[in-house]
Design an enzyme around this catalytic site. Structure first.
Site, PDB file in Angstrom:
ATOM      1  N   GLY A  46       0.698  -1.112   0.085  1.00  0.00           N
ATOM      2  CA  GLY A  46      -0.095   0.034  -0.001  1.00  0.00           C
ATOM      3  C   GLY A  46       0.998   1.290  -0.275  1.00  0.00           C
ATOM      4  CD  GLN A  51       3.410   6.039   2.779  1.00  0.00           C
ATOM      5  OE1 GLN A  51       2.177   5.198   2.361  1.00  0.00           O
ATOM      6  NE2 GLN A  51       4.235   5.157   3.251  1.00  0.00           N
ATOM      7  CB  CYS A  88       5.708   2.424   7.593  1.00  0.00           C
ATOM      8  SG  CYS A  88       5.066   3.847   6.789  1.00  0.00           S
ATOM      9  CG  LEU A  89       6.641   0.970   1.486  1.00  0.00           C
ATOM     10  CD1 LEU A  89       5.500   1.275   0.215  1.00  0.00           C
ATOM     11  CD2 LEU A  89       7.617   0.068   1.457  1.00  0.00           C
ATOM     12  CG  HIS A 130      -0.108   0.999   7.496  1.00  0.00           C
ATOM     13  ND1 HIS A 130       0.980   0.678   8.392  1.00  0.00           N
ATOM     14  CD2 HIS A 130       0.585   1.973   6.431  1.00  0.00           C
ATOM     15  CE1 HIS A 130       2.019   1.226   8.070  1.00  0.00           C
ATOM     16  NE2 HIS A 130       1.889   1.967   7.090  1.00  0.00           N
ATOM     17  CD  GLU A 131      -1.095   2.371   2.881  1.00  0.00           C
ATOM     18  OE1 GLU A 131      -0.678   3.664   2.561  1.00  0.00           O
ATOM     19  OE2 GLU A 131      -0.191   1.726   3.106  1.00  0.00           O
ATOM     20  CG  HIS A 134       0.505   6.495   5.797  1.00  0.00           C
ATOM     21  ND1 HIS A 134       1.445   7.012   6.277  1.00  0.00           N
ATOM     22  CD2 HIS A 134       0.726   5.285   5.548  1.00  0.00           C
ATOM     23  CE1 HIS A 134       2.370   6.273   6.264  1.00  0.00           C
ATOM     24  NE2 HIS A 134       1.931   5.046   5.877  1.00  0.00           N
TER      25      HIS A 134
HETATM   26 NI    NI Z   1       3.056   3.334   5.981  1.00  0.00          NI
END
Ligand code: NI
Length: 180
Positions: A46, A51, A88-89, A130-131, A134
């Site tokens: 995701g 981000q 998390c990226l 999670h998204e 964000h």
């Molecule tokens: Ni993340």
């Protein structure tokens, strides 16, 4: 379509609340295409617009070869609890156990503004939560009591976090799929 740089922890743009999207045109479609490219390139399951530095209520998720593009998403119902590893990226190299809802129901719009509904448990349920976090400027580390709870990737050989990893050796490797 192109891969964009991912905003990392410490950048204030990660903490901005995404603005509602009210124009479903070329700009949004280009952004979504780039977000999907960037997510797949990472790779992750995701990615949210903040981000890639766009404070907008838009995210992409890809689980089991299904791509979800969610604009202005809202969780409308939840059930159960589930505790698992996630990463998390925007915080590469670390995972942590986070307790979330086991299943969530989301109402959103697609890239053309049409109302859509998505529900998910397991990996999809976790990625949805999670998204959507964000989009509120929230990160998974906000759920931790301390940054000591972060588990370094590949720490099977790391003595300092050996206890947690010995208990969940496969989870640590599986967690690569939870990056979002
Ligand atoms: Ni993340």
């Amino acid at each position: 379509m192109s891969v964009r740089p991912i905003v990392l922890l410490g950048d204030p743009r990660l903490r901005l609340k995404g603005l509602p999207v009210d124009t479903f045109g070329k700009f949004l479609h280009g952004l979504l295409d780039d977000m999907t490219d960037t997510m797949r390139h990472a790779p992750g399951v995701g990615l949210a617009a903040p981000q890639v530095g766009e404070a907008l209520q838009a995210c992409v998720i890809e689980v089991k070869d299904t791509l979800y593009e969610l604009i202005n998403p809202q969780i409308v119902r939840t059930s159960g609890d589930d505790r698992d590893l996630e990463g998390c990226l925007s915080l590469p190299g670390y995972y942590a156990y986070v307790t979330r809802r086991e299943k969530v129901w989301v109402v959103a719009q697609n890239r053309n503004g049409k109302k859509i509904k998505v529900s998910g448990s397991g990996l999809l349920g976790r990625a949805l939560q999670h998204e959507l976090d964000h989009l509120d400027g929230k990160l998974f580390i906000d759920y931790l009591g301390s940054m000591d709870e972060l588990i370094p990737v590949g720490s099977d050989d790391d003595d300092e976090s050996g206890a947690a990893d010995d208990e969940h050796p496969t989870h640590t490797r599986e967690a690569a799929k939870v990056l979002a």
